[in-house]
Design an enzyme around this catalytic site. Structure first.
Site, PDB file in Angstrom:
ATOM      1  N   GLY A 182       0.826  -1.221   0.000  1.00 56.47           N
ATOM      2  CA  GLY A 182       0.000   0.000   0.000  1.00 56.47           C
ATOM      3  C   GLY A 182       0.849   1.254   0.000  1.00 56.47           C
ATOM      4  CB  THR A 224       0.579   3.997  -4.459  1.00 54.86           C
ATOM      5  OG1 THR A 224      -0.453   3.022  -4.217  1.00 54.86           O
ATOM      6  CG2 THR A 224       1.680   3.388  -5.301  1.00 54.86           C
ATOM      7  CD  GLN A 231      -4.013   9.903   4.706  1.00 55.74           C
ATOM      8  OE1 GLN A 231      -4.672  10.914   4.523  1.00 55.74           O
ATOM      9  NE2 GLN A 231      -4.300   9.031   5.669  1.00 55.74           N
ATOM     10  CG  ASP A 232      -1.882   5.837   6.513  1.00 53.00           C
ATOM     11  OD1 ASP A 232      -2.272   7.010   6.313  1.00 53.00           O
ATOM     12  OD2 ASP A 232      -2.413   5.074   7.339  1.00 53.00           O
ATOM     13  CG  ASP A 239      -3.215  -7.908  -6.215  1.00 55.69           C
ATOM     14  OD1 ASP A 239      -3.672  -7.104  -7.038  1.00 55.69           O
ATOM     15  OD2 ASP A 239      -3.888  -8.337  -5.246  1.00 55.69           O
ATOM     16  CG  LEU A 287       0.908   0.658   5.512  1.00 49.29           C
ATOM     17  CD1 LEU A 287       1.439   2.064   5.257  1.00 49.29           C
ATOM     18  CD2 LEU A 287       0.437   0.532   6.953  1.00 49.29           C
ATOM     19  CB  ALA A 342      -6.766  -2.021   3.034  1.00 51.44           C
ATOM     20  CB  THR A 395      -9.517   0.206  11.013  1.00 53.55           C
ATOM     21  OG1 THR A 395     -10.523   1.223  11.079  1.00 53.55           O
ATOM     22  CG2 THR A 395     -10.185  -1.096  10.661  1.00 53.55           C
ATOM     23  CD  GLU A 453     -15.390   2.392  10.126  1.00 53.16           C
ATOM     24  OE1 GLU A 453     -16.321   1.656   9.798  1.00 53.16           O
ATOM     25  OE2 GLU A 453     -15.549   3.576  10.460  1.00 53.16           O
ATOM     26  CE1 TYR A 475     -11.003  -0.887   5.414  1.00 55.15           C
ATOM     27  CE2 TYR A 475     -12.145  -0.121   7.387  1.00 55.15           C
ATOM     28  CZ  TYR A 475     -10.996  -0.207   6.631  1.00 55.15           C
ATOM     29  OH  TYR A 475      -9.829   0.377   7.074  1.00 55.15           O
ATOM     30  CE  LYS A 534      -7.953  -2.620   6.885  1.00 60.48           C
ATOM     31  NZ  LYS A 534      -6.488  -2.553   6.837  1.00 60.48           N
TER      32      LYS A 534
HETATM   33  P1  NAP Z   1      -5.301   4.307   0.979  1.00 61.74           P
HETATM   34  O1  NAP Z   1      -4.803   5.686   0.740  1.00 61.74           O
HETATM   35  O2  NAP Z   1      -6.619   3.886   0.420  1.00 61.74           O
HETATM   36  O3  NAP Z   1      -4.165   3.294   0.445  1.00 61.74           O
HETATM   37  C1  NAP Z   1      -4.420   1.928   0.267  1.00 61.74           C
HETATM   38  C2  NAP Z   1      -3.267   1.315  -0.504  1.00 61.74           C
HETATM   39  O4  NAP Z   1      -3.518  -0.093  -0.683  1.00 61.74           O
HETATM   40  C3  NAP Z   1      -3.049   1.888  -1.910  1.00 61.74           C
HETATM   41  O5  NAP Z   1      -1.668   2.013  -2.145  1.00 61.74           O
HETATM   42  C4  NAP Z   1      -3.640   0.809  -2.811  1.00 61.74           C
HETATM   43  O6  NAP Z   1      -3.061   0.765  -4.092  1.00 61.74           O
HETATM   44  C5  NAP Z   1      -3.223  -0.442  -2.033  1.00 61.74           C
HETATM   45  N1  NAP Z   1      -3.972  -1.633  -2.424  1.00 61.74           N
HETATM   46  C6  NAP Z   1      -5.323  -1.801  -2.472  1.00 61.74           C
HETATM   47  N2  NAP Z   1      -5.608  -3.038  -2.888  1.00 61.74           N
HETATM   48  C7  NAP Z   1      -4.433  -3.663  -3.130  1.00 61.74           C
HETATM   49  C8  NAP Z   1      -4.090  -4.963  -3.584  1.00 61.74           C
HETATM   50  N3  NAP Z   1      -5.009  -5.876  -3.906  1.00 61.74           N
HETATM   51  N4  NAP Z   1      -2.777  -5.276  -3.691  1.00 61.74           N
HETATM   52  C9  NAP Z   1      -1.813  -4.356  -3.397  1.00 61.74           C
HETATM   53  N5  NAP Z   1      -2.087  -3.115  -2.976  1.00 61.74           N
HETATM   54  C10 NAP Z   1      -3.377  -2.775  -2.837  1.00 61.74           C
HETATM   55  O7  NAP Z   1      -5.362   3.997   2.545  1.00 61.74           O
HETATM   56  P2  NAP Z   1      -4.630   4.748   3.770  1.00 61.74           P
HETATM   57  O8  NAP Z   1      -5.545   5.793   4.288  1.00 61.74           O
HETATM   58  O9  NAP Z   1      -3.260   5.066   3.401  1.00 61.74           O
HETATM   59  O10 NAP Z   1      -4.647   3.586   4.867  1.00 61.74           O
HETATM   60  C11 NAP Z   1      -3.595   2.647   4.965  1.00 61.74           C
HETATM   61  C12 NAP Z   1      -4.078   1.417   5.711  1.00 61.74           C
HETATM   62  O11 NAP Z   1      -4.521   1.796   7.014  1.00 61.74           O
HETATM   63  C13 NAP Z   1      -5.259   0.717   5.068  1.00 61.74           C
HETATM   64  O12 NAP Z   1      -5.097  -0.666   5.311  1.00 61.74           O
HETATM   65  C14 NAP Z   1      -6.482   1.236   5.825  1.00 61.74           C
HETATM   66  O13 NAP Z   1      -7.513   0.298   5.791  1.00 61.74           O
HETATM   67  C15 NAP Z   1      -5.876   1.373   7.209  1.00 61.74           C
HETATM   68  N6  NAP Z   1      -6.465   2.401   8.080  1.00 61.74           N
HETATM   69  C16 NAP Z   1      -6.594   3.686   7.625  1.00 61.74           C
HETATM   70  C17 NAP Z   1      -7.094   4.660   8.477  1.00 61.74           C
HETATM   71  C18 NAP Z   1      -7.241   6.095   8.022  1.00 61.74           C
HETATM   72  O14 NAP Z   1      -7.966   6.851   8.689  1.00 61.74           O
HETATM   73  N7  NAP Z   1      -6.545   6.509   6.959  1.00 61.74           N
HETATM   74  C19 NAP Z   1      -7.456   4.329   9.800  1.00 61.74           C
HETATM   75  C20 NAP Z   1      -7.291   3.003  10.221  1.00 61.74           C
HETATM   76  C21 NAP Z   1      -6.778   2.042   9.363  1.00 61.74           C
HETATM   77  P3  NAP Z   1      -3.722   1.448  -5.388  1.00 61.74           P
HETATM   78  O15 NAP Z   1      -3.003   2.768  -5.501  1.00 61.74           O
HETATM   79  O16 NAP Z   1      -3.390   0.497  -6.470  1.00 61.74           O
HETATM   80  O17 NAP Z   1      -5.183   1.580  -5.133  1.00 61.74           O
HETATM   81  O1  G4F Z   2     -14.386   9.745   5.686  1.00 55.34           O
HETATM   82  P1  G4F Z   2     -15.138   8.483   5.775  1.00 55.34           P
HETATM   83  O2  G4F Z   2     -15.529   7.832   4.492  1.00 55.34           O
HETATM   84  O3  G4F Z   2     -14.293   7.538   6.712  1.00 55.34           O
HETATM   85  P2  G4F Z   2     -14.664   6.266   7.627  1.00 55.34           P
HETATM   86  O4  G4F Z   2     -15.865   5.569   7.129  1.00 55.34           O
HETATM   87  O5  G4F Z   2     -14.683   6.739   9.035  1.00 55.34           O
HETATM   88  O6  G4F Z   2     -13.409   5.310   7.363  1.00 55.34           O
HETATM   89  C1  G4F Z   2     -12.069   5.797   7.388  1.00 55.34           C
HETATM   90  O7  G4F Z   2     -11.562   5.693   8.703  1.00 55.34           O
HETATM   91  C2  G4F Z   2     -11.444   4.343   9.189  1.00 55.34           C
HETATM   92  C3  G4F Z   2     -10.898   4.432  10.622  1.00 55.34           C
HETATM   93  O8  G4F Z   2     -11.964   4.658  11.509  1.00 55.34           O
HETATM   94  C4  G4F Z   2     -10.523   3.566   8.277  1.00 55.34           C
HETATM   95  F1  G4F Z   2     -10.376   2.300   8.743  1.00 55.34           F
HETATM   96  C5  G4F Z   2     -11.087   3.548   6.871  1.00 55.34           C
HETATM   97  O9  G4F Z   2     -10.169   2.880   6.008  1.00 55.34           O
HETATM   98  C6  G4F Z   2     -11.237   4.987   6.395  1.00 55.34           C
HETATM   99  O10 G4F Z   2      -9.954   5.556   6.279  1.00 55.34           O
HETATM  100  O11 G4F Z   2     -16.503   8.740   6.595  1.00 55.34           O
HETATM  101  C7  G4F Z   2     -16.495   9.346   7.860  1.00 55.34           C
HETATM  102  C8  G4F Z   2     -17.934   9.619   8.305  1.00 55.34           C
HETATM  103  C9  G4F Z   2     -18.878   8.417   8.154  1.00 55.34           C
HETATM  104  O12 G4F Z   2     -19.690   8.335   9.295  1.00 55.34           O
HETATM  105  C10 G4F Z   2     -19.741   8.775   6.943  1.00 55.34           C
HETATM  106  O13 G4F Z   2     -21.052   8.218   6.954  1.00 55.34           O
HETATM  107  O14 G4F Z   2     -18.472  10.643   7.469  1.00 55.34           O
HETATM  108  C11 G4F Z   2     -19.783  10.287   7.096  1.00 55.34           C
HETATM  109  N1  G4F Z   2     -20.152  10.982   5.861  1.00 55.34           N
HETATM  110  C12 G4F Z   2     -21.157  11.885   5.743  1.00 55.34           C
HETATM  111  N2  G4F Z   2     -21.251  12.311   4.478  1.00 55.34           N
HETATM  112  C13 G4F Z   2     -19.583  10.826   4.666  1.00 55.34           C
HETATM  113  C14 G4F Z   2     -20.279  11.665   3.784  1.00 55.34           C
HETATM  114  N3  G4F Z   2     -18.542  10.069   4.270  1.00 55.34           N
HETATM  115  C15 G4F Z   2     -18.175  10.148   2.958  1.00 55.34           C
HETATM  116  N4  G4F Z   2     -17.102   9.427   2.563  1.00 55.34           N
HETATM  117  N5  G4F Z   2     -18.831  10.943   2.062  1.00 55.34           N
HETATM  118  C16 G4F Z   2     -19.906  11.724   2.414  1.00 55.34           C
HETATM  119  O15 G4F Z   2     -20.497  12.426   1.604  1.00 55.34           O
END
Ligand code: NAP
Ligand code: G4F
Length: 339
Positions: free
Chosen positions: A9, A11, A13-14, A57, A79, A81, A124, A126, A148, A152
């Site tokens: 992962g 490419t 954000q994290d 992959d 990372l 997903a 997460t 979640e 999701y 996870k």
């Molecule tokens: P992100 O920006 O969506 O990045 C996900 C990465 O996974 C991308 O590089 C994507 O590649 C890669 N990926 C998806 N499917 C794949 C596959 N089949 N094989 C190889 N690579 C694949 O997510 P993020 O926000 O950086 O989060 C990083 C991790 O932390 C994720 O596992 C997410 O679920 C978890 N997480 C995030 C948050 C948050 O708030 N950001 C909180 C808790 C946990 P492509 O560029 O090809 O799509």
């Molecule tokens: O920004 P969200 O899509 O993030 P969500 O669902 O909290 O998930 C993110 O954080 C998780 C950690 O808790 C990660 F595991 C997961 O990979 C991801 O990074 O939505 C946040 C909240 C939700 O309650 C959603 O229903 O915002 C609410 N919301 C309201 N209007 C919306 C919208 N969400 C999105 N995406 N778009 C809307 O228009």
């Protein structure tokens, strides 16, 4: 000899912030990227002369074994997903294959090639879903509310199980929402800040959102990648909640983001009829669209970072106000094109 890290992962954000963090620490950084029809290195385009990208992959265990063999990673950060919760209802099987079985694939690759390597799993908040306790901590029971989160949860427990079964140094970081200027555009924070930027540049189209009463514990991704690294530097592997300890509604994020660009909002109406009105011009700037409601919602997330602060010495640096301000300023400076 410099330490070597493998990031799945990379490419995303994290992955991009973690790459920068590890490069500064002198690591050799390898990342797995899946094949795309149009070559696009996402958030790591600016790092290509410093990192090594490997083809792979999460659904293809052989590619992960190859990546472990080539990188000889001392630390593996999983990372990768399908990370957008809303899409997990339209693609539940794919989400399970990547976010659940994919974790077993990378754990097996590590176990076969280099069992002494240390492993980080991106768990997460979640997983707490329909929360059983406020705030949520490491001991809070899980109650996932989306395909999701269910996937996870499997990834989380297989990491615990491989640690206990094979004595691996494998840990989960249970990270609460973290955002940034590199956040995917479909997530609510970036959707809002990009729309604010468009409004700033003269676009009068109202922002359409779903549940604005949902509450999230939002931090900045730069702070959270430091926690990932700290988890792998301890004497014994363990799981940690990483959060700010503050929670805000989506509505509060909207207000702050618009105020940052010089627009003050007042709210009128309730539920589906709620509207954010520009107090100076009377124009509707925000409205509700049922299309963005989820089949099952996570209404409240609030993490307790006490264990991480006490044992890892981790503390978030970027405040909520600074997070919103940084994202809005960035998007305004980009001059965001209309989508
Ligand atoms: P992100 O920006 O969506 O990045 C996900 C990465 O996974 C991308 O590089 C994507 O590649 C890669 N990926 C998806 N499917 C794949 C596959 N089949 N094989 C190889 N690579 C694949 O997510 P993020 O926000 O950086 O989060 C990083 C991790 O932390 C994720 O596992 C997410 O679920 C978890 N997480 C995030 C948050 C948050 O708030 N950001 C909180 C808790 C946990 P492509 O560029 O090809 O799509
Ligand atoms: O920004 P969200 O899509 O993030 P969500 O669902 O909290 O998930 C993110 O954080 C998780 C950690 O808790 C990660 F595991 C997961 O990979 C991801 O990074 O939505 C946040 C909240 C939700 O309650 C959603 O229903 O915002 C609410 N919301 C309201 N209007 C919306 C919208 N969400 C999105 N995406 N778009 C809307 O228009």
């Amino acid at each position: 000899m410099a330490k070597s890290a493998l990031i799945t992962g990379i490419t995303g954000q994290d992955g991009s912030y973690l790459s920068e963090f590890l490069l500064k620490k002198g690591y050799r950084v390898f990342g797995i990227m899946r094949r795309k029809s149009e070559l696009n290195y996402g958030n790591v385009s600016h790092l290509l002369d410093k990192i090594t990208i490997l083809d792979g992959d999460m659904c293809d265990v052989n590619s992960l074994i190859q990546a472990m063999k080539i990188s000889q990673a001392d630390e593996v950060y999983n990372l990768a997903a399908q990370s957008f919760v809303a899409s997990s209802w339209s693609q539940p099987v794919f989400t399970g294959q990547v976010d659940a079985i994919g974790v077993t694939n990378i754990l097996d690759a590590l176990r076969i090639v280099k069992p002494e390597a240390r492993f980080y799993q991106a768990s997460t908040s979640e997983m707490f879903g329909l929360v059983q306790e406020i705030p949520q901590r490491e001991t809070t029971p899980f109650y996932p509310r989306s395909p999701y989160a269910v996937a996870k949860l499997y990834g989380h427990w297989i990491t615990v199980n491989y640690r206990e079964s094979y004595d691996l140094y494998a840990c989960s970081g249970i990270l609460f929402n973290h955002e940034s200027e590199r956040r995917g555009q479909e997530f609510v924070t970036r959707k809002i800040t990009m729309h604010v930027a468009r409004a700033y540049h003269g676009d009068k189209t109202p922002l359409r959102l779903g549940n604005m009463s949902a509450k999230r514990d939002w931090g900045h991704a730069e702070d959270y990648v430091e926690a990932m690294w700290l988890l792998l530097q301890q004497e014994t592997p363990d799981d940690y909640v990483i959060a700010t300890g503050e929670t805000r509604t989506v509505r509060e994020f909207v207000e702050k983001a618009y105020a940052q660009a010089g627009f003050n909002l007042r709210w009128e109406g309730e539920g589906i009829n709620e509207k954010g009105i520009n107090t100076d011009t009377g124009e509707i700037m925000v409205c509700v669209d049922e299309k963005f409601f989820r089949p099952a919602e996570v209404e409240l997330l609030l993490g307790c970072p006490e264990k991480a602060e006490a044992k890892l010495g981790w503390k978030r640096k970027v405040s909520f106000d600074e997070l919103v301000s940084r994202m809005v300023k960035h998007d305004i400076a980009q001059g965001v094109a209309k989508t």
